[in-house]
Design an enzyme around this catalytic site. Structure first.
Site, PDB file in Angstrom:
ATOM      1  N   HIS A 122       2.639  20.024  26.509  1.00 56.67           N
ATOM      2  CA  HIS A 122       4.090  20.103  26.663  1.00 56.67           C
ATOM      3  C   HIS A 122       4.656  21.002  25.574  1.00 56.67           C
ATOM      4  CE1 HIS A 122       7.890  18.530  24.796  1.00 56.67           C
ATOM      5  NE2 HIS A 122       8.344  18.829  25.993  1.00 56.67           N
ATOM      6  N   HIS A 156      -2.981  21.700  15.984  1.00 57.10           N
ATOM      7  CA  HIS A 156      -2.138  21.349  14.847  1.00 57.10           C
ATOM      8  C   HIS A 156      -2.089  22.472  13.805  1.00 57.10           C
ATOM      9  CE1 HIS A 156      -0.700  17.174  15.338  1.00 57.10           C
ATOM     10  NE2 HIS A 156      -1.720  17.080  16.180  1.00 57.10           N
TER      11      HIS A 156
END
Length: 286
Positions: A122, A156
């Site tokens: 997303h 990340h």
């Protein structure tokens, strides 16, 4: 707020549209390069909001790589209804009772993959304006049903690089915010492996906040595409598919019950199909 935001609104809306175009091109290239069978292509549909504005809903279904992916952009305006006014006021937005006009533009993306080894993902970035306040929000989070720690670390790292270029405190703050925001209370677990999430970003320097929001958007493809390329040809089993469908059920629960964007879009009268684009094509509950 006395400043004229006309030019800034136009710049933000144009940026979200250009990011949409870049992502659509990249995703169709993935379809060309991998898999067998009919190549997936985006179906593009204009959307409208009765009170003002609209956008583009771009959805690909049944592709080689993407079972369903939506990349939507919009620029909408009008007057917030009573419930939306109260929600904004509760968040600390001043002047809603006196002047409930608003303008909002953004890009929203959700991808559900064919191969269970490829993570769902997303991404959303947006600008929101009212006569008394203006801010940016957004972020991106990874949602694998079968987690690979190295993929989580890569995703990340890309998000952290985008944050660190602007403020070394952003990543820690916005990662923690994502961990809290994308938690599913009634299941007692996160919907994925996180990423970053931020909202109400107004440091007093619009250019800096816009630049950061652009870099969050730019970080998306380098964060996600290599993971897809790495996993797209991995053999998978029926047990893998079962895990994928059950995880999609969790994703659907979150988006229907907790997601701010879903609630805001439906309450303000935006095209329901565009608002609910994030829902998976198939899901399962056990």
């Amino acid at each position: 707020m006395s400043e004229d935001f006309t030019e800034k609104k136009a710049r933000a809306a144009a940026w979200f549209r250009s990011l949409r175009d870049e992502i659509v091109t990249a995703f169709e290239a993935l379809e060309d390069a991998h898999g067998t069978g009919p190549v997936g292509r985006f179906e593009v549909t204009p959307t409208t909001r009765a009170d003002g504005g609209g956008g583009l809903m771009s959805v690909m279904r049944g592709g080689r790589v993407f079972e369903k992916v939506g990349v939507n952009v919009s620029a909408v305006h009008g007057t917030l209804g009573e419930r939306a006014q109260k929600a904004m006021a509760a968040r600390g937005v001043p002047g809603m009772a006196e002047d409930p006009r608003f303008w909002a533009s953004g890009i929203s993306l959700v991808a559900h993959m064919v191969n269970p080894h490829c993570p769902a993902v997303h991404m959303n970035t947006r600008m929101f304006w009212t006569p008394h306040a203006c801010w940016f929000g957004g972020g991106s989070d990874l949602n694998p049903c079968l987690e690979y720690p190295e993929d989580t670390a890569h995703f990340h790292a890309q998000m952290q690089a985008a944050c660190d270029a602007h403020d070394v405190g952003y990543y820690t703050k916005f990662k923690a915010w994502a961990d809290e925001y994308f938690f599913v209370p009634h299941r007692g677990r996160a919907r994925g492996v996180g990423g970053i999430f931020y909202d109400d970003l107004n440091t007093g320097d619009w250019e800096a906040d816009f630049s950061f929001t652009q870099d969050v958007g730019r970080a998306f493809l380098p964060a996600f595409v290599p993971l897809t390329e790495k996993r797209v040809d991995t053999a998978w089993t029926e047990a893998d598919r079962e895990a994928q469908l059950v995880h999609r059920g969790l994703y659907a629960e979150y988006n229907l019950v907790y997601d701010r964007g879903t609630k805001f879009g439906l309450e303000t009268g935006h095209d329901a199909n565009a608002v609910l684009m994030s829902l998976p094509p198939l899901a399962k509950w056990i």
